[in-house]
Design a protein around this motif. Sequence first.
Motif, PDB file in Angstrom:
ATOM      1  N   ILE A 884      -0.319   7.750  -0.842  1.00 38.34           N
ATOM      2  CA  ILE A 884      -1.279   8.083   0.130  1.00 38.34           C
ATOM      3  C   ILE A 884      -2.587   8.280  -0.386  1.00 38.34           C
ATOM      4  N   VAL A 885      -3.615   7.805   0.112  1.00 37.63           N
ATOM      5  CA  VAL A 885      -5.088   7.769  -0.364  1.00 37.63           C
ATOM      6  C   VAL A 885      -5.881   8.126   0.824  1.00 37.63           C
ATOM      7  N   GLY A 886      -5.391   8.055   2.007  1.00 38.19           N
ATOM      8  CA  GLY A 886      -6.384   8.203   3.156  1.00 38.19           C
ATOM      9  C   GLY A 886      -6.963   6.933   3.557  1.00 38.19           C
ATOM     10  N   SER A 887      -8.106   7.022   4.529  1.00 42.35           N
ATOM     11  CA  SER A 887      -8.342   5.855   5.376  1.00 42.35           C
ATOM     12  C   SER A 887      -9.717   5.377   4.895  1.00 42.35           C
ATOM     13  N   GLU A 888     -10.222   6.073   3.764  1.00 39.91           N
ATOM     14  CA  GLU A 888     -11.628   5.704   3.248  1.00 39.91           C
ATOM     15  C   GLU A 888     -11.457   5.618   1.772  1.00 39.91           C
ATOM     16  N   ALA A 889     -10.767   4.494   1.298  1.00 42.71           N
ATOM     17  CA  ALA A 889     -10.511   4.521  -0.154  1.00 42.71           C
ATOM     18  C   ALA A 889     -10.845   3.332  -0.553  1.00 42.71           C
ATOM     19  N   GLY A 890     -11.653   2.180  -0.110  1.00 40.67           N
ATOM     20  CA  GLY A 890     -11.861   1.021  -0.634  1.00 40.67           C
ATOM     21  C   GLY A 890     -11.976  -0.286   0.474  1.00 40.67           C
ATOM     22  N   SER A 891     -11.773  -1.336  -0.061  1.00 32.80           N
ATOM     23  CA  SER A 891     -11.892  -2.473   0.777  1.00 32.80           C
ATOM     24  C   SER A 891     -11.072  -2.377   2.024  1.00 32.80           C
ATOM     25  N   THR A 892     -11.907  -2.949   3.190  1.00 34.56           N
ATOM     26  CA  THR A 892     -11.217  -2.737   4.395  1.00 34.56           C
ATOM     27  C   THR A 892     -10.223  -3.942   4.477  1.00 34.56           C
ATOM     28  N   THR A 893      -9.954  -4.803   3.855  1.00 38.58           N
ATOM     29  CA  THR A 893      -8.831  -5.865   3.625  1.00 38.58           C
ATOM     30  C   THR A 893      -7.739  -5.187   3.228  1.00 38.58           C
ATOM     31  N   HIS A 894      -7.929  -4.380   2.167  1.00 35.87           N
ATOM     32  CA  HIS A 894      -6.615  -3.753   1.271  1.00 35.87           C
ATOM     33  C   HIS A 894      -6.340  -2.470   1.545  1.00 35.87           C
ATOM     34  N   ASN A 898      -3.363   4.474   5.455  1.00 31.45           N
ATOM     35  CA  ASN A 898      -3.677   5.573   4.438  1.00 31.45           C
ATOM     36  C   ASN A 898      -3.181   5.043   2.978  1.00 31.45           C
ATOM     37  N   THR A 899      -3.022   3.800   2.880  1.00 29.56           N
ATOM     38  CA  THR A 899      -2.774   3.360   1.478  1.00 29.56           C
ATOM     39  C   THR A 899      -3.255   2.109   1.161  1.00 29.56           C
ATOM     40  N   PHE A 900      -2.650   1.395   0.361  1.00 32.32           N
ATOM     41  CA  PHE A 900      -2.952  -0.318  -0.020  1.00 32.32           C
ATOM     42  C   PHE A 900      -1.690  -1.103   0.264  1.00 32.32           C
ATOM     43  N   THR A 902      -1.179  -3.997   0.609  1.00 32.75           N
ATOM     44  CA  THR A 902      -1.296  -5.294   0.023  1.00 32.75           C
ATOM     45  C   THR A 902      -0.575  -5.298  -1.020  1.00 32.75           C
ATOM     46  N   VAL A 903      -0.939  -4.011  -1.819  1.00 34.33           N
ATOM     47  CA  VAL A 903      -0.383  -3.937  -3.269  1.00 34.33           C
ATOM     48  C   VAL A 903       0.829  -3.285  -3.527  1.00 34.33           C
ATOM     49  N   TYR A 904       1.028  -2.053  -2.755  1.00 33.31           N
ATOM     50  CA  TYR A 904       2.356  -1.436  -2.686  1.00 33.31           C
ATOM     51  C   TYR A 904       3.212  -1.670  -1.680  1.00 33.31           C
ATOM     52  N   ASP A 905       4.573  -1.515  -1.815  1.00 34.55           N
ATOM     53  CA  ASP A 905       5.642  -1.924  -0.727  1.00 34.55           C
ATOM     54  C   ASP A 905       5.392  -1.165   0.545  1.00 34.55           C
ATOM     55  N   ALA A 906       5.034  -1.585   1.627  1.00 35.25           N
ATOM     56  CA  ALA A 906       4.642  -0.757   2.674  1.00 35.25           C
ATOM     57  C   ALA A 906       5.633  -0.713   3.346  1.00 35.25           C
ATOM     58  N   LEU A 907       6.973  -1.162   3.445  1.00 37.11           N
ATOM     59  CA  LEU A 907       8.049  -1.324   4.397  1.00 37.11           C
ATOM     60  C   LEU A 907       9.122  -0.461   3.991  1.00 37.11           C
ATOM     61  N   GLY A 908       9.253  -0.222   2.531  1.00 37.74           N
ATOM     62  CA  GLY A 908      10.617   0.701   2.141  1.00 37.74           C
ATOM     63  C   GLY A 908      11.651  -0.442   1.776  1.00 37.74           C
ATOM     64  N   THR A 909      12.677   0.055   1.875  1.00 39.99           N
ATOM     65  CA  THR A 909      14.110  -0.742   1.389  1.00 39.99           C
ATOM     66  C   THR A 909      14.138  -1.957   2.547  1.00 39.99           C
ATOM     67  N   THR A 910      14.529  -2.963   1.849  1.00 42.79           N
ATOM     68  CA  THR A 910      14.439  -4.180   2.568  1.00 42.79           C
ATOM     69  C   THR A 910      15.802  -4.972   2.280  1.00 42.79           C
ATOM     70  N   PHE A 911      16.599  -5.426   3.271  1.00 46.33           N
ATOM     71  CA  PHE A 911      17.821  -6.038   3.089  1.00 46.33           C
ATOM     72  C   PHE A 911      17.729  -7.626   3.440  1.00 46.33           C
TER      73      PHE A 911
END
Length: 919
Positions: A884-894, A898-900, A902-911
Motif C-alpha cells: 500500500i503506497v497510496g494514490s499519489e506514488a507515480g505513473s497514472t498507468t501503474h 493505492n498500489t501498483f 500491474t506489478v504486484y498481484d492485485a487479486l490474491g489467491t486464484t484457482f
Amino acid sequence: MAASVAMLASPAAAQEEPSAEDIIVITGSRIVRADLEASSPVISLSQQQFADVNASSVEKLLTQNPQFVAAINPTVNNGNPGVATVDLRGLGDNRTLILVNGKRQASYDSEGIVDVNAIPVALISRVDVLTGGASAVYGSDAVSGVVNFILNEDFTGLQADASTEITSRGDGAVHNLALTGGINLGERGNLVVSGGYTKRELVYQGSRSYANPARFSDDLSPGGSSTSNPTVIDNSFDDTENSYYQIDANNDFVPYYQPYNYAPPNYLVVPQERWNAMAMLKYELSDGIEFFTRGTYLSSKVNSQSAPTGTFGYTFDIFQDNPFLTPQQSNLLFNSPNSTINDDGSTTIGIRRRMVESGGRTTTYDNKVWQAVAGLRGDLGNLNWEVFGQYSKSKREIAYLNDITYARTAQALDVVMTPDGPACRDPSGGCVPLNLFTQDAIGPDALGFILTGGQQVDKTNQWVVGGSISGDVGNLTMPWAEAPVAFALGVEYRREEARTDVDDAYASGDLIGYGQGFNLAPYHFDTKEIFGELRIPVVTDRPGFYALNLEAGYRYSDYSTVGGVHAYKAGADWAPVQGVRFRGLYQRAVRAPNIYELTAPPVSIIENLDTDPCAGSNPVGNATLTQLCLDTGAPSVGNIPGPVSGQINAFAGGNLDLKAEKSDTYTIGVVINPPSVPRLSLSVDYFDITINNAIDQLGGSPQNVVDGCYLVTQDINSAYCQAINRNTLTGSLSGNIEFGVDQAFANSAFLQTKGIDVSAGYSHDIGSGGVSFLFNGTYLDSYKKKGDPIAPTTQCAGKFGFACNLAPMPKWKHVAALTYSLGDVSLMGRWRYIGKVSQDSGTNILVSSIKAHNYFDATLSLHIADAYDFRFGVQNIFDKDPPIVGSEAGSTTHNAANTFPTVYDALGTTFFVSASAKF
C-alpha cells in the motif's frame, strides 16, 4: 514456469546433415541453417508453459518474466485503451517489435503498438524473446528487442481446450474456450483452423481492503479527490490558508473537510469479451516450392470505468441574484477581501462537484483486427528463398459515456428567480436549473440536461511485401572451419496508414471529464528497405577453438518521413571446448517516429505530478520563484492548490520535425552445456542498451518540466517555463482544459539500461519419474532517463515514483520452477520474486520503500490415455497482498488502488481448472 532452457544453446559439434523438418529458423537471424546458434540472447517459452499458468492471454506469462516490465494489462483502468501490450526492458511497448511467424503483427492505432490479444494461445508452438536491438534483422521498432510468436503450422487432428479461474473471494472469473482442427492435405500440405472465446469478469477496487478507501500517499490517511460531494469551491476570495471551501449540513461554505473516495466505483480488473479466429495453410506446389497463407481475426470488447465525472475545478460565472445562494454563500463570494466582480456583475469561481448521481464514467472499446499473409517459399540446392505479402487492418471504436458538458453546466448554473420558481437565465435547449450550492442530490431532469458523451474511431492499415534468400556462399569455407560461410539478403516495402475520427461532442472540448478529442486526418508513410547478413565459421574443432564464428548484418531503410537510416550489427561466438560458448554482439537499432508522434494535435490528458513548487506557501519569501509562478499565469501566490490526487492537466501533441531515434546495444555472455551433464544448461548475459535521441514528451514527465522551470533553469523563456500555463483564477495546474503542462514530442530524451540475465535448467531421472528445474532472473544494474538535455538524469533501477514515471523497477527479479513427474502425473511449483524498490528523486511519500515480494504457485497436471489433459492450479498460494503506497506514488498507468496492480498481484489467491481433449 517462466523460463526455458531453449535460450541456452546446444553444443556446436559437427553433426549429421539434418532433414528439412529438423531446420529451425532462429529468431535473431534470417539465415536458415540447422547449425546456426544465436549470438543474441534468446529466451524461448513453450506452449506448455502457457498452459501451466492458465495464460488465456499471452501477456500474462510474458510480463512475469524478468526481462519484461509491466505494460498495459487487465489491471490498468485509468488510461486502458482496451488492449494488452508487452514492454521489453521498460523502454516502452512502442520499442518492442511483435512478430508472428517472423512477420509484423498489426498495430491497434496510430502509435504503432500491437495488441497481443490478437494472438491465439491455442496455436502457439513457442515464443522467442530476443532481447536487445534487432533492427538490422527486422527493421524499425526493434529497439529493446523482438517477441516472435511461432505458431504450429503442422497441427493435425481436433483439439478442444477449456479453462476457468476465479479468486478466493469469488470474483475475477476468467473463462476460456478454444477449438483447433488440422488436416494433412495428402503428403504435400496442411490446413489448420482455430477459434477461441474468452470472457473476463470485472473486479471493483472497492472489493479489496487495501484499495478502499483511496489513501493519501503522504500519510496513508483516507483520502481522495477534492472534486467531491458536497460541493467544493476553490478559494480565490480571502487570504486564509484554506485552498478550498465546502458546503456543510447547513449549506454554508466552511473550510474543506471531506474528499471524495473514488475507489469503490473504479475497476480493479477491466472486463473483456474476446473472439479470435485463425486459419493457416501450407501446400507444396512442386518440389522446392511451397505456398503458405495465414488469416487472422480478432474481436475484443473491453470496458474501463472511473469514478463519476465532476466539474474538476472548471470555472463558472455566478451572479449574486442566483436564488440558490444562501446569504452566507453570497457574502463569501461577493463580499470577501479578494472577491473579484466581473463587468457584468458576476464573480468567477472554480467548482469541484462530483456528479455521484450519474454513475461511473465508462469507456467502452470495441476492437477488431484483420490480417492476411500469403507467400511462396522453397529451396534451390543450398539456398532458401521466400517472397510474401501481407495486409493488416484494425478498427477501434471508443464510446466515452456519462460525462457532463461544460457549456450546458454553465448555462444551468446561471439561474434567476421567476414567478414560476428558479429558471435558467438562458432557457434555450430545454435548460433545467442546476443547484450545486446544496447538499441535496441533483434531480434527474437537471442531470439529464448536462449529461453527455463522445465517440472516437481509430483505423489503421498496414501493407508489407518482401523477399529474401539465404544459404551457403557456394563452397566458401575458412581454412580451419568445416561449415561454409552463410548469408541472407532481402528487400521489404512497408506502408503504414492511420486516421482518427471523433464526433462533434468530443471534438468540441466541452466534455469536462474526458477533455477534448481531435480528428487525425488520414496520414501514411512508407519504407523501402534492403538488408543482408553474413555468418562466417572461422574455426571448428581445433585446440582451444572448438568453434569460432563471426556474424555481421546491415539494413538500409528509406522512410518517406525521416529519410534514410542505417542499422547494423557485428558479433562473434567462441567455444574453447565443447559445452562452453562465449558470445558477444553489438547492434545499432533505429525506430522511426510513428504516425501519432508525427501528427497528433495537442490533446488534453490527465498526468501525474507529486510536487508543485508554486503550491501553498512555498513561493512566499522567494522572489525568483514567486515571479516565475506569476509569469506562468498564477494570479497570486500563497494559497495555490497543489495537484489533485497527484494529477494535473497536460497536453500531448505531435511534431513533424521528428527524426528517427537510434540505439546501441551491447551484449556479452557465456552458455554452458557440459557434455558430462547433458541435462544441465546455464547462461549468463550482460546487456547495455542506450538511446541518445529518444522520442519522448518534453521533460519525460510533468514533474521534470515543472522542476526544470522553477528549480533548474529559472528562466521564463526556457522551454520548460513556456510549457506551463497556470489556472488564471487559482494558479493551479488543473481546471479548464487550456490550463496545464504542454508536452509535445521531441528527439530530446536519453534512455539507458544495463544489467545481467541469468538462466539455468536441469532435469534428472528419479526411479520411474523425474525432476526438472528452470530458473530465469535479471539483475538491473542501471536504468537512467533524461527527458531533455538540461534535465537531471534520473536513476530508476530499484526505484518507483514520479521522476521515473514508470512501473516499479526492482534491481532483481526472478522466476524459478521445480517440476516432479511420475508417469502421467506431474506437479509443478513456481516461485516469483520481485525485489525491493525505493522512491525516486521526484517522490517524497510515507512509504518510501517497498519490500521484496514473493509469490508461490502450484499446478497439478494429469495426462490420460494420450488424449486428455487436466490441470488444477493455484496462484499466489499464500494470498500475498500488494504493498500500500497510496494514490499519489507515480505513473497514472501503474499506480492505482493505492498500489501498483500491474506489478504486484492485485487479486490474491486464484484457482484455475483447465482441460484439453485431442482426437
